[in-house]
Each structure stands twice: as structure tokens, then as C-alpha cells.
Design an enzyme around this catalytic site. Structure first.
Site, short mmCIF file in Angstrom:
data_model
loop_
_atom_site.label_atom_id
_atom_site.label_comp_id
_atom_site.label_asym_id
_atom_site.label_seq_id
_atom_site.Cartn_x
_atom_site.Cartn_y
_atom_site.Cartn_z
N GLU A 99 2.37 -11.00 9.26
CA GLU A 99 2.36 -12.25 8.51
C GLU A 99 3.78 -12.44 8.00
OE1 GLU A 99 2.89 -14.23 5.40
OE2 GLU A 99 1.33 -13.06 4.39
N CYS A 132 3.07 -15.83 -0.33
CA CYS A 132 3.22 -16.29 1.05
C CYS A 132 2.62 -17.67 1.25
CB CYS A 132 2.61 -15.28 2.02
SG CYS A 132 1.05 -14.57 1.46
#
Length: 504
Positions: A263, A300
Site C-alpha cells: 500500500e 494513507c
């Protein structure tokens, strides 16, 4: 309970030293010294994980679930000490660490419940048809099986939920895979105390000692050695695009390429449609300011891009955001390096967009920054579509619906995309939906993406560069699929089948 790190590495159930040392850089409190990781320690941890794989993969789902619950219990038993060292190392407030600890133990218990149910095994059975013409059909049974030892990289921004015992570790252990964690040097003490909790759970439940290893490391060599080790069969990573892409390339270049579930980066665009902007622009501005600065923007899913129609309402929105941000106090970034990168990103944006608000930054403490630009400039300069880790946002104004569609089409893969809309915006939202489905792993309506629910239906992943495998998620029960593979058994006697497939 007090905790003073000993700075060692966990390999096959024992705490070992490496070569050289490095010191932590806490926001407050005294630094601690940690043993440096080595290629030899990585090798020993991988070998221990491989030795543990067969017996651990053969454990029952109930036994593995009990192990996951035991890890959660051991973490909770160290709650105050974890919060104390976590806040020292990261500067995150106590309430945030306490909430993240609850999320971490909740993930472990969620996976324990998930594997007890057994649905993740995806068991299938096509009975034999010996009389079928022109050819008989054999007996076929299928079940998901663990893939082998998994490497996990701790994340800088989530010292608990995406690190030592976070979602990658929890889902891999649930699947039946041993784990070797490379701790993040931004919070080595936090990683170490959680590793101690896992070690205690291993001993409590009688699991193989090598089922979990923990290697400190402040050098790229340790991470490279881990992903290139021939006994490691998959990698879980949360971090920067640059670092993740380098590890991804190493995984792909191995003699036996392995999956890298990374990620990496996302600007999480939000599209404010005309009626929503007219009806509640000031409220949206306040919501964006709060989401953008939560945790100093070190999430994120931080919403770093807002797209809206050009005009007086957009001007009022920008002013309202600036006014809200002017009230925000400086916040510490997780590391000095992250703070430096944030300032560099803001400077790049200032070179191509109009500043709305720019707070001064001093050392590790930063203030937010907001910039405004046109769709034409955004489409012309890729700089504005690159993630800046921290509380920085860009407003993009469009003159037509087609321009808004062009901006949506130009955005790269994302973890999230949001539609801020009212009932009268439904036609434009309907046009955007097919584009956003191809761009993001999670689409929201009238919300802010910061905050990722740990649940069966959650997807935390998306097309590259949001993640390296768009078909996977690192949050939610579907994360277990990353560390399983289907095995078909043809005419295999019942006694040789895995326990969960017998009699199915």
C-alpha cells in the site's frame, strides 16, 4: 507496567543481538539504543519460519483462533506501557494510541472469529461421476491453503495497527502462515514490546517458536534481504511509493517471483458537486480542514485533493478552509525525514499553484498548507497529483462538467474517492461513478475517508500506485486471501485430505 527496550531481535523464540546499534529519535523522553539487523538474522528468522510452517499450517482453526486471541490479550495486558512508549516515539496523543491499540486487538479477534467460521476456506466438491460418458469424472475437492512464511514491514504512521501485530500479521497468522516482521525504525520500542506480547502468546498456546520473528532495522539492506530470501513467499508493506516500489521490483526480480502486497500512496480525491457546494460549502470546508489535519495528515486516506466548480462559491470554500486551518496548532511529524519531505512537497506545490494558507514549519512540527489551481493547470502538471504525506491539500476548480470528468480520468489509482453530493447532483454523480470505480478501492458519499472500518466489506487498496495488487485489501477479513492459494485434490483418500476437507 513499565517498559524499557532491550533493543534485541526475536528469532525462533529467543532475543538476539545483531551488529552495530542505532538510536531511536523520540519526540519526547530519552532515546534508546537498538541492535542493528543483519542479513544473517534475516536468514535465521526465515529458516525458523520455514521450520514452523508445516506444524503451524496443520493446526486447527480453533487453535489458531485461540493464538490470535492470546496475542490480543497479551497486548491489552501491556496497554499502559505500549501507550507510554508509543507516544514518546511518535508524538501521537495518548487517545490516538489507545484507539489504535483497540483497533489492533480488534483485528486479531476479528480474524479469530473469521477462521472459526471456516467460510474463508472456499471449500468445493465435485463428486466423482464414474459412469459419465464419454469420459468419467474424477472426485475433485478444493480448499484454500496457506502459502508459507510471510514478510511484513511495519508502517511509520501506524505503530500498532499496521505494524508488528497489525492487519498484515494478523491475517497471515490467521491463514496459517508464519510471519517475519521488519520493525520500523521510527518506533522500535513500540515494535519490540508488541513482539514480546506475541512471544508470550506463542508460549501460552504452545505454537512453534519460529511462527513469529521480529528484526529491528534502520538500513535498506535488512529489508532487501528479507524480500529476497527464498523461503519468504509473500510480503505485506505499508509505506512510501518510492520504498515500496523498490521492494516490489526486488520481489519481481527473484528467481521465484513472489507477490508483494504494497500500500504505497494516495491523494484520495473528493469531488464536490454543484448543489452540495451551494447548500453546505462552509460545512464541507470545515470538515475537510478537520480531516486533512487529523494526525498531522499522516493517514494513507488523507483527502489531499478537492475538485469543485469554479466561481464565488469555490472562492468562499477556499477562504473558509483557510480560516479553519489558521486555528490549527503545530503538530509533530512522525520523523524528521517525514517533516522534511512534507516541506519539500509543499514547496513544489507552491511553485505551480496559488497558496490559500501556508503555516510556518519548525523542525519536526508542521502546520497545514492549502493551494488552489485550475483544472487546466492540474492536467498540465503532474506535480499536483502526487501524494504529499502530511496536512497539505489542493483545490482544483473546473469550469464545466466535462472538465470535472477530465480531472477524474487523469487521476491515478487511489485508495479512496469521495462524492460530496445532494439529490440534485445525482446525474453528475452517475457520470462519475464508472470512472471512480476504476480509480479507487473504496468510494464514499458525503463523508471523509480518514478512518478505515475493520469489517468484512472493507477494501483498503486500489489500482497502482495506491497499491501493487488491486485485487487485494490490507484491512478487513478479505485480507486473509492474500496469504492463501487454492489446492485441488483429485481422488485423494479421505485420510490424506486436510482435516477441514474431510467429509465435505
Amino acid at each position: 507496567m513499565t517498559f524499557t527496550p532491550h533493543g534485541k531481535h526475536l528469532v525462533a523464540g529467543e532475543w538476539l543481538t545483531g551488529e552495530g546499534t542505532f538510536r531511536s529519535a523520540p519526540v519526547h523522553g530519552d532515546p534508546h539504543e537498538f541492535s542493528g539487523g543483519t542479513v544473517d538474522l534475516v536468514d535465521r528468522a526465515a529458516l525458523a519460519a520455514e521450520d514452523a510452517f508445516a506444524p503451524y499450517a496443520a493446526t486447527s482453526r480453533d487453535d489458531r483462533a485461540a493464538f490470535l486471541d492470546a496475542i490480543a490479550d497479551q497486548i491489552e495486558g501491556r496497554a499502559e506501557a505500549i501507550t507510554a512508549i508509543g507516544t514518546q516515539e511518535t508524538g501521537l496523543p495518548e487517545a490516538r494510541l489507545q484507539g489504535e491499540r483497540g483497533r489492533t486487538t480488534g483485528q486479531l479477534r476479528l480474524f479469530a472469529d473469521h477462521i472459526r467460521k471456516g467460510e474463508y476456506l472456499d471449500r468445493r466438491h465435485d463428486p466423482a461421476m464414474p459412469e459419465r460418458q464419454p469420459l468419467p469424472r474424477p472426485d475433485l475437492r478444493l480448499m484454500q491453503r496457506p502459502i508459507g512464511p510471510v514478510a511484513v514491514f511495519g508502517a511509520s504512521n501506524f505503530p500498532l495497527a499496521f505494524s508488528t501485530a497489525g492487519g498484515d500479521t494478523a491475517s497471515a497468522l490467521a491463514a496459517g502462515c508464519p510471519v517475519v516482521v521488519k520493525g520500523h525504525p521510527a518506533h522500535p520500542g513500540t515494535g519490540e514490546i508488541v513482539a514480546e506480547a506475541i512471544r508470550a502468546a506463542i508460549r501460552e498456546t504452545g505454537m512453534p517458536a519460529g511462527v513469529f520473528g521480529f528484526i529491528h532495522g534502520d538500513s535498506h539492506a535488512v529489508g532487501a534481504a528479507l524480500v529476497q530470501h527464498p523461503l519468504i513467499k509473500a510480503v505485506g508493506f505499508t509505506g512510501s511509493l518510492r520504498g515500496g516500489r523498490a521492494l516490489f521490483d526486488l520481489c519481481a526480480a527473484r528467481p521465484e517471483p513472489i507477490p508483494f502486497f504494497g500500500e504505497l500512496g494516495s491523494i484520495n480525491p473528493g469531488f464536490v458537486l454543484p448543489q452540495a457546494l451551494a447548500a453546505r460549502g462552509a460545512r464541507l470546508a470545515e470538515g475537510w480542514a478537520g480531516s486533512l489535519t487529523m494526525g498531522a495528515g499522516q493517514f494513507c486516506t488523507n483527502p489531499g485533493l478537492i475538485v469543485m466548480p469554479k466561481g464565488v462559491l469555490a472562492d468562499a470554500f477556499a477562504k473558509a478552509v483557510g480560516d479553519a486551518l489558521a486555528k490549527v496548532a503545530p503538530q509533530p511529524m512522525l520523523t524528521d525525514g517525514i517533516a522534511d519531505a512534507y516541506r519539500e512537497g509543499a514547496n513544489r506545490a507552491a511553485g505551480v499553484a496559488t497558496p490559500i494558507f501556508e503555516g510556518p514549519c519548525e523542525g519536526r512540527n508542521v502546520l497545514p498548507a492549502i493551494y488552489k489551481t485550475t483544472a487546466e493547470e492540474f492536467l498540465r502538471d503532474h506535480t499536483l497529483s502526487e501524494e504529499v504525506f502530511g496536512p497539505m491539500g489542493v483545490i482544483v476548480t473546473t469550469t464545466t462538467e466535462e472538465q470535472m470528468m477530465d480531472v477524474a480520468q487523469a487521476i491515478e489509482g487511489q485508495l479512496t474517492a469521495t462524492l460530496h453530493m445532494d439529490e440534485a447532483d445525482i446525474d453528475m454523480a452517475r457520470r462519475l461513478m464508472p470512472v471512480l470505480e476504476r480509480k479507487a478501492g473504496r468510494i464514499l458519499a458525503n463523508g471523509w475517508p480518514t478512518g478505515v472500518e475493520v469489517a468484512d466489506a472493507m477494501v483498503h487498496g486500489g489500482p497502482y500506485p495506491a497499491s501493487t495488487n488491486f485485487g487485494a485489501t490490507s484491512v478487513g477479513t478479505m485480507a486473509i486471501r492474500r496469504f492463501l492459494r487454492p489446492v485441488s485434490y483429485q481422488n485423494i483418500p479421505e485420510a490424506l485430505l486436510p482435516e477441514d476437507l474431510r467429509g465435505f
